[in-house]
Design an enzyme around this catalytic site. Structure first.
Site, mmCIF file in Angstrom:
data_model
loop_
_atom_site.group_PDB
_atom_site.id
_atom_site.type_symbol
_atom_site.label_atom_id
_atom_site.label_comp_id
_atom_site.label_asym_id
_atom_site.label_seq_id
_atom_site.Cartn_x
_atom_site.Cartn_y
_atom_site.Cartn_z
ATOM 1 N N HIS A 1 24.099 -8.822 9.547
ATOM 2 C CA HIS A 1 23.033 -9.769 9.207
ATOM 3 C C HIS A 1 21.669 -9.200 9.585
ATOM 4 O O HIS A 1 21.577 -8.266 10.381
ATOM 5 C CB HIS A 1 23.228 -11.099 9.953
ATOM 6 N N LYS B 1 18.765 -12.856 13.299
ATOM 7 C CA LYS B 1 19.907 -13.746 13.602
ATOM 8 C C LYS B 1 20.174 -13.774 15.111
ATOM 9 O O LYS B 1 20.202 -12.724 15.755
ATOM 10 C CB LYS B 1 21.148 -13.294 12.825
HETATM 11 N N1 LIG Z 1 26.558 -22.250 6.986
HETATM 12 C C1 LIG Z 1 25.844 -21.455 6.178
HETATM 13 O O1 LIG Z 1 26.147 -21.295 4.963
HETATM 14 C C2 LIG Z 1 24.631 -20.774 6.728
HETATM 15 C C3 LIG Z 1 24.280 -20.989 8.025
HETATM 16 N N2 LIG Z 1 23.127 -20.479 8.542
HETATM 17 C C4 LIG Z 1 22.809 -20.898 9.891
HETATM 18 O O2 LIG Z 1 21.726 -21.818 9.827
HETATM 19 C C5 LIG Z 1 20.955 -21.746 11.018
HETATM 20 C C6 LIG Z 1 19.489 -21.544 10.668
HETATM 21 O O3 LIG Z 1 19.321 -20.286 10.057
HETATM 22 P P1 LIG Z 1 17.885 -19.808 9.540
HETATM 23 O O4 LIG Z 1 17.349 -20.777 8.551
HETATM 24 O O5 LIG Z 1 18.047 -18.387 9.149
HETATM 25 O O6 LIG Z 1 17.062 -19.882 10.910
HETATM 26 P P2 LIG Z 1 15.507 -20.199 11.118
HETATM 27 O O7 LIG Z 1 15.216 -19.874 12.542
HETATM 28 O O8 LIG Z 1 14.718 -19.552 10.040
HETATM 29 O O9 LIG Z 1 15.425 -21.802 10.876
HETATM 30 C C7 LIG Z 1 15.778 -22.763 11.813
HETATM 31 C C8 LIG Z 1 14.686 -23.787 11.809
HETATM 32 O O10 LIG Z 1 15.063 -24.902 12.628
HETATM 33 C C9 LIG Z 1 13.905 -25.252 13.381
HETATM 34 N N3 LIG Z 1 14.231 -26.053 14.548
HETATM 35 C C10 LIG Z 1 14.542 -25.641 15.806
HETATM 36 N N4 LIG Z 1 14.729 -26.700 16.606
HETATM 37 C C11 LIG Z 1 14.518 -27.808 15.843
HETATM 38 C C12 LIG Z 1 14.546 -29.209 16.111
HETATM 39 N N5 LIG Z 1 14.813 -29.688 17.329
HETATM 40 N N6 LIG Z 1 14.264 -30.060 15.106
HETATM 41 C C13 LIG Z 1 13.974 -29.595 13.869
HETATM 42 N N7 LIG Z 1 13.923 -28.285 13.558
HETATM 43 C C14 LIG Z 1 14.207 -27.401 14.537
HETATM 44 C C15 LIG Z 1 13.259 -23.922 13.720
HETATM 45 O O11 LIG Z 1 11.930 -24.085 14.165
HETATM 46 P P3 LIG Z 1 11.248 -22.944 15.094
HETATM 47 O O12 LIG Z 1 11.448 -21.637 14.395
HETATM 48 O O13 LIG Z 1 9.833 -23.388 15.151
HETATM 49 O O14 LIG Z 1 11.970 -22.993 16.407
HETATM 50 C C16 LIG Z 1 13.366 -23.218 12.379
HETATM 51 O O15 LIG Z 1 12.300 -23.555 11.519
HETATM 52 C C17 LIG Z 1 21.587 -20.618 11.852
HETATM 53 O O16 LIG Z 1 22.496 -21.192 12.768
HETATM 54 C C18 LIG Z 1 22.331 -19.803 10.804
HETATM 55 O O17 LIG Z 1 23.391 -19.055 11.325
HETATM 56 C C19 LIG Z 1 22.289 -19.715 7.792
HETATM 57 C C20 LIG Z 1 22.599 -19.438 6.485
HETATM 58 C C21 LIG Z 1 23.803 -19.936 5.847
HETATM 59 O O1 LIG Z 2 22.090 -16.628 10.088
HETATM 60 C C1 LIG Z 2 22.289 -16.336 8.895
HETATM 61 O O2 LIG Z 2 21.423 -15.814 8.193
HETATM 62 C C2 LIG Z 2 23.593 -16.646 8.315
HETATM 63 N N1 LIG Z 2 24.408 -17.355 9.027
HETATM 64 C C3 LIG Z 2 25.701 -17.777 8.662
HETATM 65 C C4 LIG Z 2 26.735 -17.212 9.591
HETATM 66 O O3 LIG Z 2 26.509 -17.230 10.821
HETATM 67 O O4 LIG Z 2 27.773 -16.757 9.127
HETATM 68 C C5 LIG Z 2 26.000 -17.631 7.196
HETATM 69 C C6 LIG Z 2 25.345 -16.473 6.517
HETATM 70 O O5 LIG Z 2 26.143 -15.340 6.665
HETATM 71 C C7 LIG Z 2 23.909 -16.247 6.928
#
Ligand SMILES: NC(=O)C1=CN([C@@H]2O[C@H](COP(=O)(O)OP(=O)(O)OC[C@H]3O[C@@H](n4cnc5c(N)ncnc54)[C@H](OP(=O)(O)O)[C@@H]3O)[C@@H](O)[C@H]2O)C=CC1
Ligand SMILES: O=C(O)C1=N[C@H](C(=O)O)C[C@H](O)C1
Length: 268
Positions: A154, A158
Site C-alpha cells: 500500500h 497507510k
Molecule cells: N474497506 C475498504 O474497502 C477500504 C478501507 N480503507 C480504510 O479506510 C480508512 C481510511 O482510509 P483513508 O481514507 O485512506 O485515510 P485518510 O487518513 O485519508 O482519511 C481518514 C479521515 O478520517 C478523518 N477522521 C479522523 N478522526 C475522525 C473523527 N473522529 N471524526 C471524523 N473524521 C475523522 C481524518 O481526519 P484527519 O486526517 O484530519 O485526522 C481523515 O480525513 C483506513 O482504515 C483504511 O485502511 C481504505 C480504502 C478501502
Molecule cells: O488504507 C488503504 O488505502 C486501504 N485499506 C484497506 C485495507 O486495509 O486492506 C483496503 C485497501 O486495500 C486500501
C-alpha cells in the site's frame, strides 16, 4: 437514501462523496470531519471535486446521523466505534470500511449491531471479495502441506498492518482449512526464525509511494506455486462498493454483515 459521509476530507471520504453523487437512489445528506480539521465549513461536493452540493462539512455527527438513513465510515477505529453507538441509537445503516480494529473495538461493533445494520469489510471491492472465495477454495483443495503467504503493498500514508484485506484473505484461507486464523498466523519474521511451521499462514507488508492496494495469496507446494492476486487501481472501487452496501442495508434487519452478504457470494 439519505447518506452521511464520515471523514469527508480523507482519501476515501472524497471518493465516497463522488460515488454518492453518481449513484441513483443515493443522496448526500451530511458530511463531517474530525474537530479542528481545515475542511470544516467547506462544501463537501467542492472538496470532492464534483462541484457544490450545498452540504457543508461539520464536526458534529449527532444531528447528521439523526436525520439520515445511513452513514458511510472510512476513518479511524476510535471514531468508528463512537459512531457505531450513534448509528445504533438512530437505528440506521452503518457501513464500515475502517481497518486496524482491535478485538475490543469489534466487540463494541457487535453490540451496536443489535440495533443498527452494520456492514463491515476490510475491502469493499467486488474483485477482492471474489478473490477471498478463490483463496478459500484453493486452501481447502490443497491442504496444509501447501504453505500460504499473504503479501500486500500500500501507499506510504497507510497506518495499519497487515491491511484489512490481507486479514480478510487470511480468514478465507483459515476457513478453507477449518482452522482459527489467530492460532495460525505469523505476522512478523525477523532474525533466526527457524524453519516454517506447517499449517501457518504468513503475512508480509510492503509500504511505499501511492499504491492504492495490491494483494497476493501465494500457495507454495513441493515444486510448484499457485498465486492468486488483486491490484486496486482506483479508490472508486471501494467507494462504489460501500454505496452499494448502504443501499442493500436499507432493507436489512439489524445485524453485523459483510460484503459477501451484499454481493450474494458463496460463503461456504
Ligand atoms: N474497506 C475498504 O474497502 C477500504 C478501507 N480503507 C480504510 O479506510 C480508512 C481510511 O482510509 P483513508 O481514507 O485512506 O485515510 P485518510 O487518513 O485519508 O482519511 C481518514 C479521515 O478520517 C478523518 N477522521 C479522523 N478522526 C475522525 C473523527 N473522529 N471524526 C471524523 N473524521 C475523522 C481524518 O481526519 P484527519 O486526517 O484530519 O485526522 C481523515 O480525513 C483506513 O482504515 C483504511 O485502511 C481504505 C480504502 C478501502
Ligand atoms: O488504507 C488503504 O488505502 C486501504 N485499506 C484497506 C485495507 O486495509 O486492506 C483496503 C485497501 O486495500 C486500501
Amino acid at each position: 437514501m439519505r447518506l452521511v459521509v464520515a471523514g469527508a476530507a480523507g482519501r476515501m471520504g472524497r471518493a465516497l462523496i463522488r460515488a454518492i453523487a453518481e449513484t441513483e437512489g443515493a443522496e448526500l445528506s451530511g458530511a463531517f470531519e474530525r474537530a479542528g480539521s481545515d475542511a470544516i465549513g467547506k462544501d463537501a461536493g467542492e472538496l470532492a471535486g464534483v462541484g457544490p452540493l450545498g452540504v457543508a462539512v461539520t464536526d458534529d455527527p449527532l444531528p447528521l446521523v439523526a436525520a439520515a438513513e445511513g452513514v458511510i465510515d472510512f476513518t479511524v477505529p476510535d471514531a468508528t466505534v463512537a459512531l457505531s453507538e450513534l448509528a445504533a441509537q438512530a437505528r440506521i445503516v452503518h457501513v464500515i470500511g475502517t481497518t486496524g480494529m482491535s478485538e475490543t473495538n469489534l466487540q463494541r461493533l457487535d453490540a451496536a449491531a443489535r440495533h443498527a445494520v452494520v456492514i463491515r469489510s476490510g475491502n469493499m471491492s467486488l474483485g477482492v471479495n471474489l478473490l477471498a472465495g478463490l483463496a478459500r477454495q484453493a486452501a481447502r483443495a490443497l491442504g496444509p502441506e501447501w504453505d500460504v503467504e499473504i503479501v500486500e503493498m500500500h501507499h506510504r500514508m497507510k497506518v495499519d498492518a497487515p491491511s484489512g484485506t490481507a486479514l480478510l484473505l487470511g480468514e478465507a484461507v483459515a476457513k478453507g482449512r477449518e482452522v482459527a486464523l489467530a492460532e495460525q498466523s505469523v505476522r512478523v519474521r525477523d532474525g533466526h526464525t527457524g524453519a516454517r511451521v506447517e499449517g501457518t499462514i504468513g503475512f508480509a507488508t510492503l509500504r511505499g509511494g501511492t499504491v492504492v492496494g495490491d494483494h497476493m495469496v501465494i500457495l507454495a507446494g513441493p515444486g510448484e506455486r499457485v498465486e492468486l492476486g488483486h491490484r486496486a487501481e482506483d479508490r472508486m472501487i471501494f467507494a462504489r462498493g460501500a454505496v452499494k452496501a448502504a443501499l442493500w442495508g436499507k432493507g436489512a434487519k439489524p445485524g453485523h454483515y459483510g460484503m459477501a452478504d451484499v454481493l450474494g457470494l458463496d460463503r461456504s
